[in-house]
Each structure stands twice: as C-alpha cells, then as structure tokens.
Design a protein around this motif. Structure first.
Motif, mmCIF file in Angstrom:
data_model
loop_
_atom_site.group_PDB
_atom_site.id
_atom_site.type_symbol
_atom_site.label_atom_id
_atom_site.label_comp_id
_atom_site.label_asym_id
_atom_site.label_seq_id
_atom_site.Cartn_x
_atom_site.Cartn_y
_atom_site.Cartn_z
ATOM 1 N N GLU A 3 0.829 -1.201 0.000
ATOM 2 C CA GLU A 3 0.000 0.000 0.000
ATOM 3 C C GLU A 3 0.858 1.243 0.000
ATOM 4 O O GLU A 3 0.402 2.330 0.234
ATOM 5 C CB GLU A 3 -0.854 -0.012 1.276
ATOM 6 C CG GLU A 3 -2.309 0.247 1.019
ATOM 7 C CD GLU A 3 -3.042 0.522 2.291
ATOM 8 O OE1 GLU A 3 -3.115 1.700 2.677
ATOM 9 O OE2 GLU A 3 -3.517 -0.447 2.906
ATOM 10 N N SER B 27 -2.993 -0.829 6.748
ATOM 11 C CA SER B 27 -4.269 -0.238 7.159
ATOM 12 C C SER B 27 -5.336 -1.212 6.679
ATOM 13 O O SER B 27 -5.047 -2.067 5.850
ATOM 14 C CB SER B 27 -4.460 1.144 6.533
ATOM 15 O OG SER B 27 -5.023 1.015 5.244
ATOM 16 N N LYS C 282 -12.053 -2.530 4.350
ATOM 17 C CA LYS C 282 -13.155 -1.590 4.556
ATOM 18 C C LYS C 282 -13.888 -1.331 3.250
ATOM 19 O O LYS C 282 -15.103 -1.150 3.248
ATOM 20 C CB LYS C 282 -12.693 -0.308 5.248
ATOM 21 C CG LYS C 282 -11.821 0.641 4.485
ATOM 22 C CD LYS C 282 -11.646 1.931 5.301
ATOM 23 C CE LYS C 282 -10.564 2.822 4.754
ATOM 24 N NZ LYS C 282 -10.460 4.084 5.485
ATOM 25 N N ARG D 149 3.550 -0.601 9.743
ATOM 26 C CA ARG D 149 4.337 -0.249 8.549
ATOM 27 C C ARG D 149 5.812 -0.383 8.871
ATOM 28 O O ARG D 149 6.287 0.223 9.832
ATOM 29 C CB ARG D 149 4.010 1.172 8.083
ATOM 30 C CG ARG D 149 2.567 1.257 7.641
ATOM 31 C CD ARG D 149 2.145 2.598 7.095
ATOM 32 N NE ARG D 149 0.682 2.579 6.973
ATOM 33 C CZ ARG D 149 -0.084 3.589 6.640
ATOM 34 N NH1 ARG D 149 0.460 4.747 6.355
ATOM 35 N NH2 ARG D 149 -1.389 3.474 6.569
ATOM 36 N N GLN E 161 -5.220 4.078 14.036
ATOM 37 C CA GLN E 161 -6.010 4.996 13.219
ATOM 38 C C GLN E 161 -7.478 4.826 13.549
ATOM 39 O O GLN E 161 -7.909 3.733 13.904
ATOM 40 C CB GLN E 161 -5.878 4.622 11.737
ATOM 41 C CG GLN E 161 -4.615 5.033 11.067
ATOM 42 C CD GLN E 161 -4.640 4.689 9.571
ATOM 43 O OE1 GLN E 161 -5.469 3.913 9.110
ATOM 44 N NE2 GLN E 161 -3.722 5.275 8.840
ATOM 45 N N ASP F 148 -10.240 4.282 11.495
ATOM 46 C CA ASP F 148 -10.433 3.943 10.102
ATOM 47 C C ASP F 148 -11.928 3.984 9.820
ATOM 48 O O ASP F 148 -12.700 3.387 10.571
ATOM 49 C CB ASP F 148 -9.883 2.523 9.893
ATOM 50 C CG ASP F 148 -9.750 2.193 8.434
ATOM 51 O OD1 ASP F 148 -9.192 3.026 7.705
ATOM 52 O OD2 ASP F 148 -10.221 1.126 8.014
ATOM 53 N N HIS G 65 -3.056 6.089 -2.296
ATOM 54 C CA HIS G 65 -2.929 4.652 -2.533
ATOM 55 C C HIS G 65 -3.682 4.333 -3.815
ATOM 56 O O HIS G 65 -4.430 5.178 -4.323
ATOM 57 C CB HIS G 65 -3.402 3.831 -1.332
ATOM 58 C CG HIS G 65 -4.760 4.186 -0.832
ATOM 59 N ND1 HIS G 65 -5.891 4.103 -1.602
ATOM 60 C CD2 HIS G 65 -5.168 4.654 0.368
ATOM 61 C CE1 HIS G 65 -6.933 4.486 -0.907
ATOM 62 N NE2 HIS G 65 -6.524 4.855 0.300
ATOM 63 N N GLY H 138 -6.006 11.205 6.407
ATOM 64 C CA GLY H 138 -6.058 11.274 4.953
ATOM 65 C C GLY H 138 -7.068 10.279 4.445
ATOM 66 O O GLY H 138 -7.308 9.253 5.073
ATOM 67 N N GLY H 139 -7.682 10.612 3.348
ATOM 68 C CA GLY H 139 -8.639 9.676 2.777
ATOM 69 C C GLY H 139 -9.004 10.077 1.381
ATOM 70 O O GLY H 139 -8.391 10.988 0.802
ATOM 71 N N ARG I 222 -13.223 6.519 -3.384
ATOM 72 C CA ARG I 222 -12.506 5.406 -4.008
ATOM 73 C C ARG I 222 -13.009 5.131 -5.415
ATOM 74 O O ARG I 222 -14.146 5.498 -5.765
ATOM 75 C CB ARG I 222 -12.680 4.113 -3.204
ATOM 76 C CG ARG I 222 -12.766 4.271 -1.720
ATOM 77 C CD ARG I 222 -11.511 4.826 -1.116
ATOM 78 N NE ARG I 222 -11.643 4.881 0.350
ATOM 79 C CZ ARG I 222 -10.767 5.440 1.151
ATOM 80 N NH1 ARG I 222 -9.706 6.042 0.668
ATOM 81 N NH2 ARG I 222 -10.947 5.429 2.444
ATOM 82 N N GLY J 178 -13.770 7.210 2.235
ATOM 83 C CA GLY J 178 -13.499 7.181 3.672
ATOM 84 C C GLY J 178 -12.288 8.020 4.024
ATOM 85 O O GLY J 178 -11.783 8.812 3.215
ATOM 86 N N ILE J 179 -11.829 7.809 5.214
ATOM 87 C CA ILE J 179 -10.704 8.585 5.740
ATOM 88 C C ILE J 179 -10.137 7.819 6.927
ATOM 89 O O ILE J 179 -10.802 6.925 7.465
ATOM 90 C CB ILE J 179 -11.184 9.999 6.150
ATOM 91 C CG1 ILE J 179 -10.009 10.940 6.475
ATOM 92 C CG2 ILE J 179 -12.159 9.933 7.336
ATOM 93 C CD1 ILE J 179 -10.400 12.405 6.576
ATOM 94 N N ALA J 180 -8.922 8.156 7.306
ATOM 95 C CA ALA J 180 -8.337 7.478 8.465
ATOM 96 C C ALA J 180 -7.509 8.463 9.296
ATOM 97 O O ALA J 180 -6.308 8.623 9.078
ATOM 98 C CB ALA J 180 -7.465 6.309 8.009
HETATM 99 N N1 ASP Z 1 -5.950 3.671 4.304
HETATM 100 C C1 ASP Z 1 -5.552 5.039 4.178
HETATM 101 C C2 ASP Z 1 -4.325 5.307 5.043
HETATM 102 O O1 ASP Z 1 -4.043 4.551 5.952
HETATM 103 C C3 ASP Z 1 -6.598 6.005 4.616
HETATM 104 C C4 ASP Z 1 -7.795 6.008 3.732
HETATM 105 O O2 ASP Z 1 -7.650 6.212 2.522
HETATM 106 O O3 ASP Z 1 -8.895 5.867 4.274
HETATM 107 O O4 ASP Z 1 -3.652 6.285 4.849
#
Ligand code: ASP
Length: 607
Positions: free
Chosen positions: A194, A216, A221, A240, A254, A256, A469, A505-506, A509, A550-552
């Motif tokens: 990722e 993540s 999700k 990570r 996070q 999430d 990502h 960040g998010g 999608r 989404g966002i995290a």
């Molecule tokens: N999975 C992403 C991250 O950990 C966050 C997201 O796009 O929801 O940065």
C-alpha cells in the motif's frame, strides 16, 4: 467431594491473598467523610517522618490522600510506618478527619482531610527506584521505557492515557450516534503493498507462505462497503515497516472509517464537526479557524511550501519571479530561466540577526536541500545584504513592495527548482516560527488539503506510484489524463492537517473494475500482477459495488497534539523507541531453533 475441594481452595486463597480491600479511592475523600472508617489501597508516594508522626502520601490512579500515623499509634504500626519506602503497595485502614485550617491544601482534591491510620498492610515492597516517579522530562526516556510500569504511575502518563481513552470513547459515541458500526478486520492478511513495506508473518501450516500485518484495513473496509455495511469504523492498529523517522512508530492506531453512497463533502462534513468536538470538549484546546480553511494541494505548496502547512502563523512564501526574471544576479535569473522559482519569506523583527545567526540559517536551508540562502535585512540605517549590489533600485523596491517588508524585517530568499524552494523555505518558515515563538500549543490550526495529485513519479522505481494509494479515484474530469498525461491527473483525495501534522487522509474510491484496472496500468502494474495481488477486490467490484469513500485520522498524533506533547510516545502506553525496540520486553528478539524449524526458516548468516 466437590464442596470439599472448593473449601480447600478457598482456605488456601484466603491465607495467601487476603488483604483489606479498598472502600474508596485516594482521590475521593472530602470533609463530608469526616469520621468515617475507610480502607485505601495504593502506593507510597511520599513518606515524611516528623518525630514519631508519619505523613504518608498514598497515591492511586484517582489521586493522593494524606495518611497520618500519630504519635499515639501502637508500636507495631509505628514500625510498619517506618519501614515504608517509596512505591511500596499498601492497604491502609483508618478514620477520616478534617485537617486543621492551617493544614488545608487547596492544591489537592483531598486537601481538606487526612486519614488517621489504624492499620497498615504491606501488599508488596519495592526496591530503590531507578528514577523518581513524576520526574517526567528530567528522566532519560530510555529509562522510562525500560521501566514503563513505573513511568505509567506518573500523573503525566495517567492523564495522557485518560485523555486518549476519553478521545476514543468520544469517537465511538459520535460515530455510533450516526449509524456507524464498529467492525473488526483481520490483522493477518494477504500482503498487498500500500506504499510502505509490509511486516510479514510466516505460516507454519503452509511453509514458504506468509501473512502480512495490515498497513491499514483499506481493502477490507472497501469490501465491507461492497458487503452493504454502509457505514463502518474501527479503532484500527496499523503496521508499517518503515525506517524510524521523527515521531513515527512501526505500529500505530487509526480511526479507520468508510461510507457508501457519499461524495467528498459527506466525509468532510462528518469529520470536521467531530474534530471540533474532540478538540474543544475532550482536549480543551482552541481551534484557530472554523470552518477549517480549505486549500488545494497546489495552493498549500505555493503559500506554505508544504502539503501539511502549519497555519497558526503567517510568513507565507512570496513569489519574486516576476520581479527578478531579468536581474543581474545569476543565481536568481538562471534558476528562473531553467523553469525554477525564486521565493521569499519575511521574518519579522530579525533584521538585526548577527552574522553567526545568518550563517546558521544559511546552513539550515542547505540541510533542507537548497544550494544557498540569500538575505536582505531591512534596517533603520538602510538595507544590509550581499545581493542587493547585483539588483537595480527598481528591482529592490519591487522586492520590498511584493513582500511588504518594513524596517526590522529580514527577507530570506531561495532560488532553485520549484520543489527545492518549497521544501527549503517551508522548513525555514517553521524554523523561524520556532525561533520567534509563534507556535501556540493551546491552539489547533486545522485545515483541509484537497485535490492532491493522483500519482507521483518515483525516480527509484522509474514508474508512477500512487500519491495516496492505488484505490483513490481521480477527479472525474481528469480520468482521461490517466492515459494521456498521468502526472497531471488530480485525485478525489483529502488530508486534514493540524499544526503542521497530517492528522488524517482519505479519498473517494474507485468502485468500478475498469477504472481500477486502468489505475493499476497507470501505476505500471501488469494485469497479471493486479490479478494476483488485488484479484479479490477487482472481483468484488463486479458484484454491484456502491460508490464509497473514507478517511483514516491518526489517533496517536491527534491525542499528542491535544496533550500538548511533541512526541507520539508520550501518548502510547508501550511505545517502541525510534530505533524500533521495545526496551521493556527487549523485542525484537531471537527465537528458538525449534520455532525456526517449525516455520522451516533458516537464518542466513549476516557475516
Ligand atoms: N488507508 C488510508 C491510510 O491509511 C486512509 C484512507 O484512505 O482511508 O492512509
């Protein structure tokens, strides 16, 4: 028979473990309790001996209560009191009494009373301490981490972990009230890169195969959304395997979350009020601007030299290109001719910086990647600078008017490629704010950064990589750029930033297989590779995937900011050092030959 056994067990337990169990905590008693008999359990925080009177400060998570062993106490009680050392764990039985007026301690919640001890039991003793509890910053961090159980007894750690608890509880309440479900996803998953390096877990049952720890729960999700869960969140642990940098940890937490049938505004509209509530009611800090300012990625870099700008102070980057394009000073004109930038910041009140201080700044800019740093000090007696002799009167006047510099100001100028200028001046801006003490820890300057580039070129890998990502959707109007001009494609991605930290960040999608496939291709991932690594996602997308996003937000960082700390480890119970070691347990450690055999793993000698 059974009954008999129970009796024996019970007797055994009683003889070994019986202790006077607390009737109240060390933070609860007030003068309303005058005369009541209580039992307190806790640790000896302080033990002062005035002749034959002992004052024992007894501490637990709830507070401190003063226990007194009077001079009329029995010899046995006197002896126990004398034998107490710091951090002995004890039980005290006694009677609450009001302190005389002159002895009231308004600083302590229990400052109006004391407990006259009748009996003290030592529940466990404690050797001389490696450091004083509550000495916080004075104690070397390595020592605090090695004896974390002692450090955790400090008021600071307890307050911060309480803050973290309140923070997470608030999140759970906020989201539950808005129809979110907390759903767990696995921590042993398929390795699906990722962005960072995966931590791998060897499979004993399938030798040669590995699980990965999630960077993540991203794919899970998204698949929960395909599964119709509509609104999901999780307080998720992420892993990570990155080189230690600043305040990063190998494992972190996070919030999430993911929602179906939403666009960007739905996510921002959910998160912003939550952050406001968390900051104001849980963290008791001020927010600089409400609503949070929104900046595009390009604007953030242009104005602050960073995509995570600290907006608590000004000192924005000012473009001097239009003035200096044709100037005699070659460093400037050549940088501009080569497509680069010349930009400046104005440090207020720094015109009288000494030569040594200026040299320090030049060195700082160099460490930040710049070839050099030019400066102009606007002093009472005129300008002081090494470069003004190479500029015309008009150019100088224009530089001053563009920057708005007035007497007392110091202009700091960098000329280079755009990215170098942004990085160097962005860092210098922060350095000057630190020097000028412009960073108020009680204020959180939140902002949103929008319209990130979808991709970035990796020199190392010689291909585009995803800026967020690979599952981030491009802006609708930029979809054609995926094949035509990938570098220019912008993403439906957003970051939330506070005080110079990215705190979440998010993105919206991709939810259609064709677009996801096109994205993988833009990333130089072959169709076979995409199938092998992400086949399950691509397949899921064929089964009526809803639009989702989404966002995290990063919990450790946010709690760190709310706690007014500069170090993420201060808000984690058991962090690892910057060198990725757990000093208390000594992880990572070697494992036995038998464990290795079972996993069919052989360690290749490093030498
Ligand atoms: N999975 C992403 C991250 O950990 C966050 C997201 O796009 O929801 O940065």
């Amino acid at each position: 028979m059974t009954i008999l056994c129970n009796c024996i067990d019970k007797d055994y337990m009683m003889s070994e473990e019986l202790f006077s169990q607390r009737t109240t905590t060390c933070g609860a008693l007030t003068k309303a309790d005058d005369g009541s008999r209580v039992v307190l359990n806790g640790w000896v925080h302080r033990n002062r001996n005035h002749g034959s009177v002992h004052f024992i400060n007894l501490r637990d998570r709830y507070g401190i209560t003063q226990v007194v062993v009077d001079d009329d106490a029995s010899k046995e009680l006197q002896e126990v009191a004398t034998s107490l050392r710091l951090e002995f764990c004890i039980a005290v039985t006694g009677v609450v009494r009001c302190r005389p007026d002159s002895m009231i301690n308004p600083e302590m919640a229990t400052g109006e009373i004391e407990v006259k001890a009748e009996r003290i039991e030592i529940l466990s003793s404690c050797p001389p301490l490696p450091f004083q509890i509550d000495d916080g910053t004075k104690t070397k961090e390595d020592l605090r981490l090695k004896y974390r159980y002692l450090d955790l007894r400090s008021q600071g750690m307890q307050q911060r972990l309480k803050l973290r608890h309140d923070f997470i509880l608030s999140i759970r309440n906020y989201l539950s009230a808005r129809d979110f479900w907390e759903i767990e996803t696995p921590t042993m998953i398929k390795s699906t890169p990722e962005g960072a390096r995966d931590f791998l877990v060897p499979s004993r049952i399938y030798p040669g195969k590995f699980y990965a720890l999630p960077q993540s729960p991203q794919l899970f999700k998204q698949i929960l959304m395909v599964g119709g869960m509509d609104k999901y969140f999780q307080i998720a642990r992420c892993y990570r395997d990155e080189d230690a940098r600043g305040d990063r940890q190998l494992e972190f937490t996070q919030l999430d979350l993911e929602m179906s049938f939403v666009d960007r505004e739905d996510i921002l509209g959910l998160i912003e009020p939550m952050f406001i509530e968390l900051t104001e009611t849980v963290g008791h800090k001020q927010i600089l601007h409400k609503p949070f300012p929104r900046l595009t990625y390009d604007e953030a870099l242009e104005r602050f030299g960073s995509d995570k700008p600290d907006i608590r102070f000004g000192m924005e980057l000012i473009d001097l290109g239009p003035t200096l394009a044709g100037c005699e000073f070659r460093v400037f004109s050549e940088a501009l001719a080569a497509g680069g930038r010349v930009k400046a910041i104005v440090a207020p009140g720094c015109a009288d910086y000494s030569r040594r201080q200026l040299d320090e700044l030049v060195e700082f800019a160099r460490t930040g990647g710049a070839k050099g740093l030019a400066w102009i000090a606007v002093r009472d007696d005129g300008l002081r600078s090494q470069i003004t002799k190479n500029l015309t009167e008009t150019e100088i006047a224009d530089v001053l008017s563009r920057t708005g510099a007035t007497t007392g100001d110091l202009l700091l100028i960098v000329a280079d490629q755009a990215e170098v200028v942004a990085e160097a001046l962005g860092q210098l801006r922060l350095e000057m704010a630190r020097r000028l003490e412009l960073l108020d820890g009680n204020v959180l300057g939140f902002c949103w950064i929008l319209d990130f580039p979808l991709l970035e070129w990796s020199e190392e890998e010689q291909r585009y990589t995803a800026k967020h990502h690979p599952f981030t959707a491009p802006l609708d109007e930029d979809i054609p750029l995926l094949t035509a001009d990938p570098a220019r494609a912008r993403a439906k991605a957003y970051d939330v930033v506070a005080n110079g930290y990215e705190v979440g960040g998010g993105s919206i999608r991709i939810h259609r297989r064709e677009l996801q496939t096109a994205m993988f291709r833009a990333l130089g991932i072959s169709d076979q590779e995409a199938q092998a690594q992400f086949g399950h996602l691509l397949e899921a997308f064929e089964y009526g995937a809803p639009p989702h996003g989404g966002i995290a937000p990063g919990i450790d960082r946010l709690v760190m900011l709310l706690a007014g700390e500069a170090n993420i480890r201060e808000v984690m119970a058991f962090p690892k050092t910057q060198r990725a070691v757990d000093l208390m347990t000594n992880a990572p450690s070697e494992i036995s030959a038998r464990q290795l055999d079972e996993l069919q793993i052989r360690i290749v000698d490093q030498d």
